[in-house]
Structures are given as C-alpha cells and as structure tokens.
Design a protein around this motif. Structure first.
Motif, PDB file in Angstrom:
ATOM      1  N   THR A 174      14.516   2.610   0.347  1.00 58.75           N
ATOM      2  CA  THR A 174      14.343   3.704  -0.608  1.00 58.75           C
ATOM      3  C   THR A 174      12.971   3.646  -1.270  1.00 58.75           C
ATOM      4  N   ASN A 175      12.601   4.748  -1.888  1.00 58.19           N
ATOM      5  CA  ASN A 175      11.311   4.811  -2.592  1.00 58.19           C
ATOM      6  C   ASN A 175      11.243   3.806  -3.736  1.00 58.19           C
ATOM      7  N   LEU A 176      12.389   3.483  -4.340  1.00 57.49           N
ATOM      8  CA  LEU A 176      12.410   2.564  -5.464  1.00 57.49           C
ATOM      9  C   LEU A 176      12.079   1.138  -5.039  1.00 57.49           C
ATOM     10  N   ARG A 177      12.605   0.689  -3.916  1.00 63.28           N
ATOM     11  CA  ARG A 177      12.463  -0.702  -3.492  1.00 63.28           C
ATOM     12  C   ARG A 177      11.403  -0.912  -2.420  1.00 63.28           C
ATOM     13  N   LEU A 178      10.789   0.134  -1.962  1.00 66.90           N
ATOM     14  CA  LEU A 178       9.919   0.016  -0.793  1.00 66.90           C
ATOM     15  C   LEU A 178       8.723  -0.899  -1.050  1.00 66.90           C
ATOM     16  N   ALA A 179       8.223  -0.920  -2.285  1.00 66.89           N
ATOM     17  CA  ALA A 179       7.026  -1.704  -2.580  1.00 66.89           C
ATOM     18  C   ALA A 179       7.347  -3.142  -2.969  1.00 66.89           C
ATOM     19  N   GLU A 180       8.600  -3.528  -3.001  1.00 68.66           N
ATOM     20  CA  GLU A 180       8.971  -4.881  -3.396  1.00 68.66           C
ATOM     21  C   GLU A 180       9.063  -5.791  -2.173  1.00 68.66           C
ATOM     22  N   ASP A 181       8.764  -7.071  -2.372  1.00 68.73           N
ATOM     23  CA  ASP A 181       8.888  -8.096  -1.323  1.00 68.73           C
ATOM     24  C   ASP A 181       8.313  -7.580   0.002  1.00 68.73           C
ATOM     25  N   GLY A 182       9.053  -7.814   1.077  1.00 70.10           N
ATOM     26  CA  GLY A 182       8.637  -7.309   2.387  1.00 70.10           C
ATOM     27  C   GLY A 182       9.484  -6.138   2.830  1.00 70.10           C
ATOM     28  N   ASN A 183      10.000  -5.364   1.856  1.00 70.83           N
ATOM     29  CA  ASN A 183      10.894  -4.259   2.200  1.00 70.83           C
ATOM     30  C   ASN A 183      10.225  -3.230   3.097  1.00 70.83           C
ATOM     31  N   ALA A 184       9.002  -2.839   2.755  1.00 67.87           N
ATOM     32  CA  ALA A 184       8.309  -1.827   3.551  1.00 67.87           C
ATOM     33  C   ALA A 184       8.091  -2.312   4.975  1.00 67.87           C
ATOM     34  N   ALA A 185       7.689  -3.570   5.135  1.00 70.28           N
ATOM     35  CA  ALA A 185       7.447  -4.106   6.478  1.00 70.28           C
ATOM     36  C   ALA A 185       8.740  -4.165   7.282  1.00 70.28           C
ATOM     37  N   LEU A 186       9.832  -4.609   6.657  1.00 67.24           N
ATOM     38  CA  LEU A 186      11.104  -4.676   7.368  1.00 67.24           C
ATOM     39  C   LEU A 186      11.572  -3.282   7.778  1.00 67.24           C
TER      40      LEU A 186
END
Length: 409
Positions: free
Chosen positions: A229-241
C-alpha cells in the motif's frame, strides 16, 4: 434651592475643578488603539485561525484524493491504495493493466507474449468458486495477497494456518525476491508450505509468504498486503519486495473489484449529501475552535474592580452645582420633579406602603399620618410646578415639614 437627596458621586463643577490641583496636573490620556494593544487583543484569534488552517491543510494532504479509499487499487492514491506501486512498476517498464473482472483478466493473459504475465489478486476482489477455478487455469504467474476463500483452488497445498500479527520481519528464506528486499512488513495469516515451496518471513516458525514454482508458472501467496500500500511502501524493504513479486513479468494484470454501481431509483440527494466530506470535517473544526476560544476568553472575566476616580467631589458640592445649573436654566419643573420623587421614595416605606402605591393611596396615608389636609398634600406632590423660585422654595420647605411629621408619628 434644596433639591432631593443627591447621589454619592457626580461630575466636577468648574468651581471644584479650580480648587482641586489634581484636575489641572493630570495630563490627557489618548484612547486611540496602539499597535501593541491591537496585537495583544488579536493574537489569540490569529493563533486559532492558523491552527484551523493548519489542521485543514494537513487533513487534505493526508487524505489523498479526499474520497473513500479503495484498498490495493492501482488507480487509488489514498493511504490504502496501490497507486505508488503501480507507478514504480511502470518506471521499471512493466505494463500495469487494471481489470475488474475475471473475463478481462483471462483475455489479457491469453494475449500476453512468450514472456508471459503476472496476475495480482487481493482479498478485496469478491471471488466465487467458478472464478477461482478459471484463474487457477490461466498460464500467468499468480500473486495472491491476503486471500483466504478458495485458496486451495488458486494455490494447491497452500492453506491458512493461523492469524499472525503484521509487523516488520526478516525473510529467512532462499527466495531471491525476498533476499534482495530484506525486512518487510508482513503477517496477517501464517500459511502452510507444501513440499517444494519456499516459505519466507516466518511468524513463530510458520511462514507468512509462500512461493511455489511448477508447470511453467509461479504461484506466490502473501498473508497480508499492507506492504504494497501507499502507506507502507516506503518502509523497510516493502517497495523492493512488492516490485520483485509483482514485476517479474513484462505485464502485470491487476485484478480489482468493480466500482459500486449507482443505486437505482429516482430519489434526490439532500443538501447534506452533496457537501464533500472534507468540508464537513473543516466545519466541525471551526465550531470546536470557536467554542474553545469562547471558553478561553470567558475565563478572563473576573470580579468587578472599583476604579479610583481622579477627582472626588463631596455630595454637598454636587448638590450645589446641580442647583446652580437648574437655576441658570430656570428648570423649576425638573427641580420640583426631583424634590417630589425623592420625597416619595423616602416616605413610602415609612408609611408601610409598597413601592408601586398609587397617588390617591399615598396622599390619603400621608394626610392620615400627619393630619395635613389631603388637598394640600396632593397639590404638593402632584400639582403643577412652581412658577417662581419662591414657590419652589416653599414647596421644598413644606415637603421637609411633612417628612419630619411622618418620621415622628
């Protein structure tokens, strides 16, 4: 000339002002507003206005498009939407196709080239058993996010095992997409991993993401889709996963639920229904701000404070000054009215009469108490005003005599 009993304070006459040096030494005070006074009086209103504007702007910025969010929709920019992931995939050259039916998904999967496509299915899509079988038969890779119904048809051997709290977890597996991404916000549901599959991001030893390859396709199941989601995408490696799982093929077929159709019927929307949600919240904030401001300002009110007067004038001087004014203007009618009103106010309670007693009752009570003729008392209290100063003086003396007789009786 002696009017009725005077008040305690009154305006200073020219004679008293000349005798009191305080009146000549006091400098004039300006009553025009100053910049400092305006700032002190208006800074509270300015602070509340800035606070309301700041909260409204923050609400608009955090609220995305301002309407209700559509979770994991590639066209939705709200916190729960997936527009951020769609933009990242498009920047990598992946063609993102948003479809709202299983038939459209099947058509696009059949049109994909030799490199194939990936079908993304989330829990928001209402899926029945027949549709699940049709999706399972497609040649595309399948990415299932948060789906529990008909999961055995979509991904044979993979089934929900128990609930798992969503939080940041380490991959702890050999899946390349997870190894390159690192920690990610996963959980939701812990899954059983069939033989030959890879389980990642375990919760108490049970994986929350399982990937299985076979028969020319890869099926990946994630217990929760918040990392996309847009909320969590920038946290940890969420975007890469999310990019690694959804962008493995040149085409991503993103299956989303259709938008709700307009309700049938000819009913008209009310004025309240036509007001945008953001305006309603802003109005509530303004009302609360006004109430808080009123409460804050009301607490500034305290007990009445006696003001020290610059000049103190004795009662006798006030009487003499007013008498001279009456004499200079020949206002015998007003002087007589003042004498009669003061006499009535003092004598009425002494006679045991209420304050609203009529003329006849008052005259009869005075005549009975003092022995004066009722006609004389009535002429003194309610007759025409004196025509000269002698008559006014005689009226004052007569009322003084009658008042002393009432007090002695």
């Amino acid at each position: 000339m002696t009017p009725a009993a005077p008040g305690r304070l009154g305006p200073a006459t020219p004679e008293t002002a000349a005798q009191d040096p305080a009146t000549t030494s006091t400098p004039p005070t300006s009553t025009s507003p100053t910049a400092g006074g305006l700032w002190r009086g208006g800074r509270g209103f300015l602070l509340v206005a800035l606070l309301v504007v700041g909260v409204a702007v923050a609400g608009v910025l955090l609220g995305g498009s301002g309407g209700p969010g559509r979770p994991l929709d590639p066209a939705d920019a709200s916190l729960s939407g997936g527009k951020g992931l769609a933009r990242l995939l498009q920047a990598r050259g992946v063609r993102v196709e948003r479809v709202t039916s299983v038939a459209e998904a099947g058509t696009l999967a059949g049109q994909a080239g030799p490199e194939g496509s990936t079908l993304l299915l989330s829990e928001t899509f209402p899926l029945d058993e027949d549709e699940a079988k049709r999706l399972a038969a497609l040649p595309s890779d399948l990415l299932v996010v948060g789906v529990r119904d008909h999961l055995g048809l979509l991904a044979p051997g993979i089934a929900p095992r128990r609930e798992a709290r969503a939080r940041s977890r380490e991959p702890r597996c050999g899946l390349p997409a997870a190894e390159r991404a690192g920690s990610a916000y996963t959980g939701g549901v812990a899954l059983t991993a069939p033989p030959g599959s890879i389980g990642c991001y375990p919760a108490d030893g049970v994986p929350t993401l399982v990937s299985h390859s076979g028969a020319g396709r890869t099926v990946t199941v994630a217990g929760d889709g918040q990392f996309m989601t847009n909320l969590r995408l920038a946290e940890d490696g969420n975007a890469a996963l999310a990019e690694n799982l959804a962008g493995g093929r040149p085409t991503l077929i993103w299956l989303t639920p259709p938008e709700a159709a307009a309700q049938a019927g000819g009913g008209k929307a009310s004025l309240y229904d036509l007001v945008p949600e953001g305006i309603r919240w802003a109005l509530i904030q303004v009302i609360l701000a006004v109430l808080l401001l009123a409460l804050w300002r009301s607490r500034r009110l305290g007990p009445v404070v006696a003001e020290r007067l610059p000049v103190v004038v004795r009662a006798a001087e006030t009487v003499e000054g007013r008498a001279r004014l009456y004499r200079a203007r020949r206002a015998r009618d007003r002087a007589a009215a003042a004498l009669r009103a003061g006499f009535t106010d003092r004598v009425t309670p002494r006679l045991g009469l209420p304050s609203g007693t009529g003329p006849d009752a008052l005259v009869n009570a005075i005549a009975e108490r003092t022995g004066q003729a009722a006609s004389h008392v009535g002429a003194a209290l309610y007759g025409p005003p004196p025509v000269d100063e002698a008559g006014l003086t005689a009226l004052a003396e007569y009322m003084d005599i009658v008042e002393r007789q009432v007090g002695k009786s």
